[in-house]
Scaffold this motif. Structure first.
Motif, short mmCIF file in Angstrom:
data_model
loop_
_atom_site.label_atom_id
_atom_site.label_comp_id
_atom_site.label_asym_id
_atom_site.label_seq_id
_atom_site.Cartn_x
_atom_site.Cartn_y
_atom_site.Cartn_z
N GLY A 14 2.32 6.11 -3.51
CA GLY A 14 2.75 5.87 -4.88
C GLY A 14 4.26 5.83 -4.99
O GLY A 14 4.97 6.63 -4.38
N TRP A 15 4.76 4.89 -5.78
CA TRP A 15 6.21 4.74 -5.87
C TRP A 15 6.91 5.95 -6.48
O TRP A 15 8.03 6.28 -6.08
CB TRP A 15 6.55 3.46 -6.65
CG TRP A 15 6.11 3.45 -8.09
CD1 TRP A 15 4.97 2.95 -8.58
CD2 TRP A 15 6.85 3.97 -9.19
NE1 TRP A 15 4.90 3.12 -9.94
CE2 TRP A 15 6.06 3.74 -10.34
CE3 TRP A 15 8.08 4.59 -9.34
CZ2 TRP A 15 6.47 4.13 -11.62
CZ3 TRP A 15 8.49 4.98 -10.61
CH2 TRP A 15 7.69 4.76 -11.73
N PRO A 16 6.31 6.69 -7.45
CA PRO A 16 7.04 7.87 -7.97
C PRO A 16 7.30 8.93 -6.90
O PRO A 16 8.39 9.52 -6.85
CB PRO A 16 6.12 8.40 -9.07
CG PRO A 16 5.27 7.24 -9.47
CD PRO A 16 5.05 6.48 -8.21
N SER B 97 0.82 -1.22 0.00
CA SER B 97 0.00 0.00 0.00
C SER B 97 0.85 1.26 0.00
O SER B 97 0.37 2.33 -0.38
CB SER B 97 -0.93 0.00 1.21
OG SER B 97 -0.20 0.14 2.42
N LEU B 98 2.10 1.17 0.41
CA LEU B 98 2.97 2.34 0.40
C LEU B 98 3.27 2.78 -1.02
O LEU B 98 3.47 3.97 -1.29
CB LEU B 98 4.28 2.05 1.14
CG LEU B 98 4.18 1.54 2.58
CD1 LEU B 98 5.57 1.30 3.13
CD2 LEU B 98 3.42 2.52 3.44
N PHE B 99 3.29 1.83 -1.95
CA PHE B 99 3.75 2.11 -3.31
C PHE B 99 2.60 2.15 -4.31
O PHE B 99 2.79 2.58 -5.45
CB PHE B 99 4.75 1.04 -3.75
CG PHE B 99 5.89 0.84 -2.78
CD1 PHE B 99 6.98 1.69 -2.81
CD2 PHE B 99 5.85 -0.16 -1.83
CE1 PHE B 99 8.03 1.53 -1.91
CE2 PHE B 99 6.89 -0.33 -0.92
CZ PHE B 99 7.98 0.52 -0.97
N CYS C 182 5.22 14.32 -12.27
CA CYS C 182 4.99 12.88 -12.45
C CYS C 182 4.63 12.20 -11.12
O CYS C 182 3.93 11.19 -11.11
CB CYS C 182 6.22 12.22 -13.04
SG CYS C 182 6.56 12.71 -14.75
N ALA C 183 5.11 12.75 -10.01
CA ALA C 183 4.84 12.15 -8.70
C ALA C 183 3.48 12.55 -8.16
O ALA C 183 2.79 11.74 -7.52
CB ALA C 183 5.94 12.54 -7.71
N LEU C 184 3.08 13.80 -8.41
CA LEU C 184 1.84 14.31 -7.80
C LEU C 184 0.60 14.09 -8.67
O LEU C 184 -0.49 13.89 -8.13
CB LEU C 184 1.98 15.80 -7.49
CG LEU C 184 2.98 16.17 -6.39
CD1 LEU C 184 2.93 17.67 -6.11
CD2 LEU C 184 2.72 15.39 -5.11
N LEU C 185 0.74 14.12 -9.97
CA LEU C 185 -0.44 13.97 -10.82
C LEU C 185 -1.17 12.65 -10.60
O LEU C 185 -2.41 12.63 -10.56
CB LEU C 185 -0.06 14.14 -12.30
CG LEU C 185 0.24 15.58 -12.73
CD1 LEU C 185 0.66 15.63 -14.20
CD2 LEU C 185 -0.98 16.47 -12.50
N PRO C 186 -0.46 11.52 -10.45
CA PRO C 186 -1.21 10.27 -10.17
C PRO C 186 -1.95 10.30 -8.83
O PRO C 186 -2.87 9.50 -8.63
CB PRO C 186 -0.11 9.20 -10.16
CG PRO C 186 1.01 9.78 -10.94
CD PRO C 186 0.98 11.24 -10.65
N LEU C 187 -1.55 11.19 -7.93
CA LEU C 187 -2.20 11.28 -6.63
C LEU C 187 -3.34 12.29 -6.62
O LEU C 187 -4.00 12.46 -5.58
CB LEU C 187 -1.18 11.67 -5.55
CG LEU C 187 0.04 10.75 -5.39
CD1 LEU C 187 0.93 11.26 -4.27
CD2 LEU C 187 -0.38 9.32 -5.13
N ALA C 188 -3.60 12.94 -7.74
CA ALA C 188 -4.66 13.93 -7.81
C ALA C 188 -6.00 13.29 -7.43
O ALA C 188 -6.35 12.22 -7.93
CB ALA C 188 -4.74 14.53 -9.21
N PRO C 189 -6.75 13.92 -6.53
CA PRO C 189 -8.01 13.29 -6.08
C PRO C 189 -9.07 13.33 -7.16
O PRO C 189 -9.14 14.27 -7.97
CB PRO C 189 -8.40 14.14 -4.87
CG PRO C 189 -7.78 15.48 -5.12
CD PRO C 189 -6.49 15.19 -5.84
#
Length: 626
Positions: free
Chosen positions: A348-350, A317-319, A466-473
């Motif tokens: 997310g891993w990034p 779940s960390l990645f 690249c790291a934050l966009l996949p985490l966008a709610p």
């Protein structure tokens, strides 16, 4: 000079001498103008950032905002119903001058210790007018919206005033603090873990007190009564919003402070200097909340232990990416979440890769080292008592092997045994935000420096995207809630209530608490058997959800689950009568539900007379029977 001449109309004043002798207008200090301009610009930037946070929070909750009367968060399970009941009972208690400490409207006849539940009086009390005018759902969604945007802005404020010069860098850090996957996950039904606005200001107050003590010329303890009172009030207010997040944050902040100070002598001097003020702040908090805390832990229907079972995060779940994040479509591995409201990590891993690379380049910064230490430590603690990977226990050479984790040592001790250990990963959120904020500041500094190659900061910003966009709610999904039966909504239930309770068939529990909504819609016209709340369970008063089950309630639950008529003998009839008398039931109500026919026929046999259909429900008036 022209203005002076025009405003004075005497002949003498019109002479050249008199005009020359007039006092020249005072010139404005250019430094004051520049300060004023900076303040206006800063305020404008703050408003823009706050507006952005609010807009994003409204987007996340748009489905609920559009139809607060009929929409229900799909992943909330029973928690939205529970918090709507909390806000509704708070408003009802205030308007009816009832006790805020206990109630018998759930769990009748034993009742509920309100202080031992997460009622969030700090939000529900001031929003009582909103609850009375627009309903508890509006109060609920307002708390979530304010929690997301307010927490983000609070961290932005602290970062922009204490950590970095760039408002953009601070805005990035605040954005992650307010809208991290864990925050969005808890938005499904845990406002007490979303309204975290006060936590950064509590930390800032302690830091300010330590800084003042450190700058004092003497080495003896520094007395700061005003700051201590402010700290005490802030902590007291946070206790009315959420105790568990305060405890988790206090542990994380204490470890962060120790890691930042490092040297034993420095730690000892700092503690000695601020201890009197901290103790005064604790006394202020105790004076404001002491009776409520006593009632929580020693009052009627209190409990001594909360047992959640093994609720640590899975290592994967960390990645992974949360299902409520834009990157969920490209996530890997099985779904290892405890439930949709407990995505406490899912960085997310990034992002993890970017954070550790950035921390390496900023390793000379003490605050970065302290943040990384705290983030790693509490993330490890969040893995629970036994390591789990890919949804199963870790194994070696094809054989399962129990790999104990550090929480096994600490998780048994009160009050730590009341914490869901998976939530410790939320401490990593501000720790990661600190690294990101400083990383943005350093990248901006390098962009402005003509002697440094531009490709490095540009590459870093690309990696940040690249790291934050996949985490966008994403927008939280909603569904239509089941309408309240007219028997409750139109107040017909009042005709069947004397001094006893209403028994819903089967009694409501933590897994089926829709009856709490019916009680709210009836303006709390009746006490309810069973329910969804934290209370004592068993002779040892161990914590449980809802009331201790009774035989008749268990029987009705099994009938609905398996759609099978039991063989009703005299023993079951006698037990039903005993249970009805214990519950002091006035009426038994069967609402529309699964396997309703089997339930109705079972109750008919238990009570010895048939039900009547009234306003969309089946009713057994048992007042004469009992």
């Amino acid at each position: 000079m022209t203005l002076g001449w025009v405003t004075d109309r005497s002949d003498a004043d019109r002479s050249g001498v008199s005009v020359a002798e007039k006092a020249a207008p005072e010139t404005v200090d250019p430094r004051r103008i520049r300060r004023w301009v900076r303040r206006v610009r800063a305020a404008r930037t703050d408003l823009i950032v706050a507006g952005g946070y609010v807009s994003l929070a409204v987007f996340v909750l748009a489905g609920l905002w559009r139809n607060p009367d009929t929409a229900y968060l799909s992943n909330s399970d029973q928690d939205q119903t529970l918090y709507e009941w909390f806000y509704g009972i708070t408003a009802w208690n205030i308007t009816n001058l009832e006790s805020p400490f206990s109630t018998q409207l759930q769990g009748y006849p034993d009742g509920v210790n309100m202080m031992a539940n997460t009622l969030m009086y700090g939000w529900g009390v001031p929003f009582t007018p909103v609850t009375l005018l627009f309903g508890p759902t509006v109060t609920f969604v307002a708390a979530l919206t304010f929690g997301l945007s307010g927490t983000a802005f609070a961290w932005y404020w602290v970062f922009s005033r204490e950590l970095v010069e760039s408002k953009f860098a601070a805005a990035v850090g605040g954005l992650f603090c307010g809208f991290a996957p864990a925050m969005i996950s808890h938005t499904n039904g845990h406002p007490n873990f979303v309204v975290l606005v006060l936590l950064p200001f509590i930390a800032l107050q302690v830091i300010t007190m330590a800084r003042r003590a450190d700058s004092a010329p003497q080495t003896r303890p520094v007395w700061q009564p005003r700051a201590a009172i402010v700290l005490g009030v802030l902590v007291a207010l946070q206790l009315t919003l959420g105790e568990e997040p305060l405890l988790i944050f206090a542990l994380g902040f204490a470890v962060f402070a120790l890691a930042y100070l490092r040297n034993r002598r420095t730690i000892a001097l700092t503690v000695r200097a601020v201890a009197p003020s901290i103790l005064l702040g604790a006394l202020v908090t105790l004076a404001l909340t002491g009776f409520g805390l006593w009632w929580q832990f020693a009052g009627p229907q209190s409990y001594r232990f909360i047992g959640h079972g093994r609720v640590g995060n899975d290592l994967l779940s960390l990645f992974q990416f949360s299902s409520a994040s834009a990157g969920s479509a490209v996530s890997f591995g099985p779904d290892v979440a405890i439930n949709p409201t407990e995505h406490n990590s899912y960085f997310g891993w990034p992002l993890l890769l970017l954070v550790f690379v950035t921390a390496y380049f900023l390793r000379r910064e003490r605050i970065v080292r302290a943040a990384v230490f705290v983030g790693v430590l509490f993330t490890v603690l969040s893995l629970g008592i036994v390591l789990s990977v890919d949804g199963v226990l870790t194994f070696s050479e094809g054989k399962y092997a129990m790999v104990p984790m550090p929480w096994l040592v600490f998780g048994w001790a009160p009050p730590l045994n009341g914490i869901i250990e998976a939530r410790f990963a939320m401490i990593a959120i501000p720790a990661i935000a600190i690294v990101l904020t400083l990383g943005v500041q350093r990248a901006l500094d390098q962009l402005r420096d003509s002697t440094v190659d531009r490709w490095r900061p540009v590459a870093w910003f690309g990696a940040l995207a690249c790291a934050l966009l996949p985490l966008a709610p994403t927008m939280l999904p909603v569904e239509d809630r089941t309408p309240t039966p007219a028997f409750f909504a139109e107040g017909t239930v009042r005709q069947y209530i004397s001094d006893g309770s209403v028994l819903i068939v089967p009694p409501p529990t933590a897994t089926d608490a829709i009856a709490l909504r019916w009680q709210v819609d009836s303006d709390f016209a009746f006490p309810l058997v069973g329910g969804y709340f934290c209370g004592p369970s068993g002779e040892d008063k161990r914590s449980g959800y809802g009331s201790d089950p009774r035989p008749t309630g268990n029987l009705l639950t099994l009938v609905r689950a398996f759609d099978t008529l039991p063989v009703v003998d005299q023993a079951l009839r006698d037990q039903a009568l005993v249970d009805l008398r214990y519950w002091e039931a006035d009426v038994v109500v069967l609402p529309p539900t699964d396997n309703a026919d089997a339930l109705r026929r079972t109750v008919d046999q238990l009570l010895g007379f048939p039900a009547q259909q009234v306003d969309g429900v089946w009713v057994w008036d048992v007042r004469e029977l009992i």
